[in-house]
Design a protein around this motif. Structure first.
Motif, PDB file in Angstrom:
ATOM      1  N   ASP A 164       5.089  65.745  58.829  1.00  0.00           N
ATOM      2  CA  ASP A 164       4.901  67.137  59.241  1.00  0.00           C
ATOM      3  C   ASP A 164       6.175  67.762  59.776  1.00  0.00           C
ATOM      4  O   ASP A 164       6.288  68.991  59.821  1.00  0.00           O
ATOM      5  N   GLU A 207       5.839  58.861  51.646  1.00  0.00           N
ATOM      6  CA  GLU A 207       4.954  59.193  52.752  1.00  0.00           C
ATOM      7  C   GLU A 207       5.045  60.681  53.067  1.00  0.00           C
ATOM      8  O   GLU A 207       6.051  61.325  52.776  1.00  0.00           O
ATOM      9  N   TYR A 235       1.921  61.741  68.966  1.00  0.00           N
ATOM     10  CA  TYR A 235       2.434  61.879  67.607  1.00  0.00           C
ATOM     11  C   TYR A 235       2.633  60.502  66.979  1.00  0.00           C
ATOM     12  O   TYR A 235       3.014  59.544  67.651  1.00  0.00           O
ATOM     13  N   GLU A 236       2.408  60.434  65.693  1.00  0.00           N
ATOM     14  CA  GLU A 236       2.756  59.229  64.942  1.00  0.00           C
ATOM     15  C   GLU A 236       4.183  59.388  64.443  1.00  0.00           C
ATOM     16  O   GLU A 236       4.538  60.434  63.887  1.00  0.00           O
ATOM     17  N   THR A 237       5.023  58.391  64.656  1.00  0.00           N
ATOM     18  CA  THR A 237       6.442  58.514  64.313  1.00  0.00           C
ATOM     19  C   THR A 237       6.900  57.411  63.371  1.00  0.00           C
ATOM     20  O   THR A 237       6.336  56.315  63.339  1.00  0.00           O
ATOM     21  N   PRO A 257      -1.339  69.165  55.798  1.00  0.00           N
ATOM     22  CA  PRO A 257      -0.872  68.160  54.853  1.00  0.00           C
ATOM     23  C   PRO A 257      -1.364  68.475  53.445  1.00  0.00           C
ATOM     24  O   PRO A 257      -2.539  68.757  53.243  1.00  0.00           O
ATOM     25  N   ASP A 265      -3.261  65.692  67.779  1.00  0.00           N
ATOM     26  CA  ASP A 265      -3.749  65.035  66.579  1.00  0.00           C
ATOM     27  C   ASP A 265      -2.808  63.893  66.206  1.00  0.00           C
ATOM     28  O   ASP A 265      -1.635  64.101  65.914  1.00  0.00           O
ATOM     29  N   LEU A 266      -3.345  62.651  66.201  1.00  0.00           N
ATOM     30  CA  LEU A 266      -2.522  61.491  65.871  1.00  0.00           C
ATOM     31  C   LEU A 266      -2.104  61.484  64.409  1.00  0.00           C
ATOM     32  O   LEU A 266      -1.284  60.657  64.008  1.00  0.00           O
ATOM     33  N   GLN A 267      -2.664  62.371  63.593  1.00  0.00           N
ATOM     34  CA  GLN A 267      -2.244  62.438  62.201  1.00  0.00           C
ATOM     35  C   GLN A 267      -0.988  63.276  62.023  1.00  0.00           C
ATOM     36  O   GLN A 267      -0.457  63.360  60.916  1.00  0.00           O
ATOM     37  N   THR A 268      -0.502  63.909  63.082  1.00  0.00           N
ATOM     38  CA  THR A 268       0.755  64.642  62.997  1.00  0.00           C
ATOM     39  C   THR A 268       1.893  63.637  62.987  1.00  0.00           C
ATOM     40  O   THR A 268       2.116  62.915  63.954  1.00  0.00           O
ATOM     41  N   ARG A 269       2.637  63.598  61.878  1.00  0.00           N
ATOM     42  CA  ARG A 269       3.644  62.552  61.673  1.00  0.00           C
ATOM     43  C   ARG A 269       5.045  63.151  61.722  1.00  0.00           C
ATOM     44  O   ARG A 269       5.331  64.146  61.062  1.00  0.00           O
TER      45      ARG A 269
END
Length: 250
Positions: free
Chosen positions: A50, A47, A29-31, A125, A2-6
């Protein structure tokens, strides 16, 4: 993935921040990155993340100090440190870190640790102004302890409040709660808690166990009826108040 996992990467070394960030991005992952705890807190204030990958050895403010200052609703934390001694690892875990990895580390090992922590925490989230408390699926390992309407699943390493909401605990917090639940209605000293939650061969860090206990109590208070589960007994220790039963004794 999931690209929403930050994931927030905090390290004073720009090369390490870039290396880890690019590697995790390749795995979905989004970082975001921060050069020090001050930048980390500024990002956390605006912001949602996760998980935090937090370096220990940083100038001005070290990672352990920054970890201690995080609130109970902070994301899970994996510590990275060039000092990989058992003492540093134990202190980091006692202070609330979810995992601890020595540097230099293999990025694939870090990725595996991140996936494990995220699976264990299973925190969705939060909505604006709310602390995330996901509802439990109808899953039960069969190895559970019950107290005051709460369920502690020892097999799944999950804690559920009386409304069946998951209360997210770090590995150290879970082991500390288990030590309490397995010795209910008796006053426990710090040394006993350390022995039962960390093992008799671990060094004793009174201040660290206080920090971890404080985090555990705050998280218990998030659930229904959890504000008085652990009581302080002045000059003696701590008391786990409710009776504890197995599934057949509920």
């Amino acid at each position: 993935m999931d690209l929403q996992t930050r994931i927030l990467i905090v390290d004073d070394d720009e090369g390490i921040r870039s290396l880890i960030g690019e590697f995790l991005a390749k795995h979905g992952y989004e970082t975001a990155t921060a050069a020090d705890p001050l930048e980390m807190r500024a990002l956390l204030a605006n912001e949602a993340f996760d998980l935090i990958v937090l370096d220990v050895m940083m100038p001005r403010e070290d990672g352990l100090t920054a970890l201690r200052a995080l609130g109970a609703d902070a994301p899970p934390v994996i510590m990275l440190s060039a000092v990989g001694s058992d003492v540093d690892r134990i202190v980091g875990l006692e202070m609330g870190a979810d995992d601890y990895l020595a540097k230099p580390c293999n990025p694939r090992e870090l990725l595996a640790r991140i996936r494990t922590v995220l699976r264990r925490r299973a925190v969705a989230p939060p909505a604006a102004g709310e602390i995330a408390r996901p509802r439990a699926m109808e899953v039960d390992s069969g190895d559970c302890l019950h107290f005051a309407g709460w369920r502690m699943d020892l097999g799944l390493r999950l804690l559920f409040d009386p409304t069946n909401a998951v209360i997210s605990l770090s590995d150290g917090e879970f082991r500390l709660l288990r030590a309490f639940a397995e010795h209910p209605r008796r006053v426990l000293t710090r040394d006993q808690l350390l022995d039962w939650s960390r093992g008799e061969d671990s060094d004793h860090y009174d201040r660290a166990i206080d920090v971890q206990l404080s985090r555990l109590r705050r998280k218990l208070s998030e659930g229904q009826g959890g504000s008085d589960i652990i009581r302080t007994v002045r000059n003696e220790g701590y008391l786990f108040v409710p009776a504890v039963g197995t599934p057949g004794e509920k």
